[in-house]
Design a protein around this motif. Structure first.
Motif, PDB file in Angstrom:
ATOM      1  N   ASN A  67       0.857  -1.176   0.000  1.00 62.51           N
ATOM      2  CA  ASN A  67       0.000   0.000   0.000  1.00 62.51           C
ATOM      3  C   ASN A  67       0.899   1.232   0.000  1.00 62.51           C
ATOM      4  O   ASN A  67       2.136   1.119   0.049  1.00 62.51           O
ATOM      5  N   HIS A  68       0.294   2.387  -0.064  1.00 63.44           N
ATOM      6  CA  HIS A  68       1.038   3.644  -0.111  1.00 63.44           C
ATOM      7  C   HIS A  68       2.012   3.748   1.071  1.00 63.44           C
ATOM      8  O   HIS A  68       3.196   4.049   0.901  1.00 63.44           O
ATOM      9  N   GLY A  69       1.491   3.491   2.282  1.00 65.52           N
ATOM     10  CA  GLY A  69       2.299   3.682   3.482  1.00 65.52           C
ATOM     11  C   GLY A  69       3.507   2.770   3.552  1.00 65.52           C
ATOM     12  O   GLY A  69       4.609   3.191   3.939  1.00 65.52           O
ATOM     13  N   LYS A  70       3.328   1.498   3.199  1.00 62.39           N
ATOM     14  CA  LYS A  70       4.454   0.567   3.239  1.00 62.39           C
ATOM     15  C   LYS A  70       5.560   0.989   2.279  1.00 62.39           C
ATOM     16  O   LYS A  70       6.751   0.940   2.612  1.00 62.39           O
ATOM     17  N   LEU A  71       5.168   1.403   1.087  1.00 62.61           N
ATOM     18  CA  LEU A  71       6.166   1.822   0.111  1.00 62.61           C
ATOM     19  C   LEU A  71       6.892   3.083   0.564  1.00 62.61           C
ATOM     20  O   LEU A  71       8.115   3.201   0.411  1.00 62.61           O
ATOM     21  N   VAL A  72       6.160   4.028   1.143  1.00 59.32           N
ATOM     22  CA  VAL A  72       6.789   5.242   1.654  1.00 59.32           C
ATOM     23  C   VAL A  72       7.822   4.888   2.730  1.00 59.32           C
ATOM     24  O   VAL A  72       8.952   5.399   2.716  1.00 59.32           O
ATOM     25  N   GLU A  73       7.465   4.014   3.654  1.00 58.39           N
ATOM     26  CA  GLU A  73       8.398   3.657   4.717  1.00 58.39           C
ATOM     27  C   GLU A  73       9.613   2.923   4.171  1.00 58.39           C
ATOM     28  O   GLU A  73      10.742   3.158   4.607  1.00 58.39           O
ATOM     29  N   HIS A  74       9.425   2.007   3.219  1.00 56.26           N
ATOM     30  CA  HIS A  74      10.565   1.302   2.623  1.00 56.26           C
ATOM     31  C   HIS A  74      11.501   2.275   1.912  1.00 56.26           C
ATOM     32  O   HIS A  74      12.730   2.171   2.024  1.00 56.26           O
ATOM     33  N   LEU A  75      10.924   3.218   1.180  1.00 55.56           N
ATOM     34  CA  LEU A  75      11.747   4.207   0.482  1.00 55.56           C
ATOM     35  C   LEU A  75      12.486   5.093   1.477  1.00 55.56           C
ATOM     36  O   LEU A  75      13.683   5.385   1.308  1.00 55.56           O
ATOM     37  N   TRP A  76      11.801   5.514   2.531  1.00 49.90           N
ATOM     38  CA  TRP A  76      12.444   6.360   3.535  1.00 49.90           C
ATOM     39  C   TRP A  76      13.602   5.607   4.206  1.00 49.90           C
ATOM     40  O   TRP A  76      14.700   6.157   4.385  1.00 49.90           O
ATOM     41  N   GLU A  77      13.370   4.346   4.559  1.00 49.47           N
ATOM     42  CA  GLU A  77      14.421   3.547   5.192  1.00 49.47           C
ATOM     43  C   GLU A  77      15.631   3.392   4.278  1.00 49.47           C
ATOM     44  O   GLU A  77      16.781   3.370   4.742  1.00 49.47           O
TER      45      GLU A  77
END
Length: 206
Positions: A67-77
């Protein structure tokens, strides 16, 4: 004293004013384009498809159920997780990855949560507790859909919890910080040196 001596002899300084950064603002800066939170059907923000394309281009981890949130967190990490050496609070997490956290009062699509990073790892977390039973049910339903799609980390619909929230819960918040992580931060020891890990240590039988 606000300085500690780590196991390798170097000093780490906990003094000074600790910085605060926004997950979305810092990710946008790293990517060179604005990443917008998912604020719901009327303001969906940066699409899952676009975030996925960015992740593929960078070779970033992808989940089976995204979902949007998981991808954002993976990219941020990918850009930041192990690079935040000085103490820094990270805030503005995606709502999709924080089902028990109250939505931000002024920023659609993010929640009132922070993580404290020290020496490149997450030391503590804190957030405002979601106490609206209607919103909490919506979050649980979304989690249940992810679980049915194969997300092993998704939560179930907890009817007892929802009933308790319906009776009433005052505004509340909390912070969590494990003793093991605190010891790592203060000493520079590894996780294996701070807790027992009994299942991977040999038995010294006499």
């Amino acid at each position: 004293a606000l300085k500690v001596t780590l196991l390798d002899g170097t000093e780490y300084d906990f003094g000074g004013e600790w910085k605060t950064i926004s997950m979305y603002e810092s990710l946008s800066e790293a990517l060179g384009e604005e990443i917008i939170p998912n604020g719901g059907p009327d303001a969906p923000g940066t699409s899952v498809e676009h975030l996925g394309a960015i992740a593929d281009k960078l070779g970033v981890e992808r989940d089976d159920v995204e979902n949007h949130g998981k991808l954002v967190e993976h990219l941020w990490e990918h850009f930041y997780e192990d690079k935040l050496y000085e103490p820094v609070f990270v805030r503005d997490f995606p709502v999709e990855t924080s089902p028990l956290v109250k939505s931000h009062r002024t920023k659609p699509g993010v929640v009132e949560k922070w993580d404290l990073y020290v020496r490149g790892f997450e030391l503590a977390t804190g957030y405002s507790e979601l106490n609206d039973p209607v919103v909490q049910r919506e979050r649980f339903v979304a989690q249940a859909k992810d679980a049915l799609a194969g997300d092993a980390e998704a939560m179930d619909i907890d009817e007892d919890f929802l009933e308790a929230l319906g009776v009433g819960m005052p505004p509340a918040g909390g912070m969590g910080m494990g003793i093991d992580r605190l010891l790592i931060a203060l000493t520079g020891a590894t996780i294996r040196e701070t807790i027992t890990f009994p299942l991977v240590k040999p038995l010294n039988l006499q």
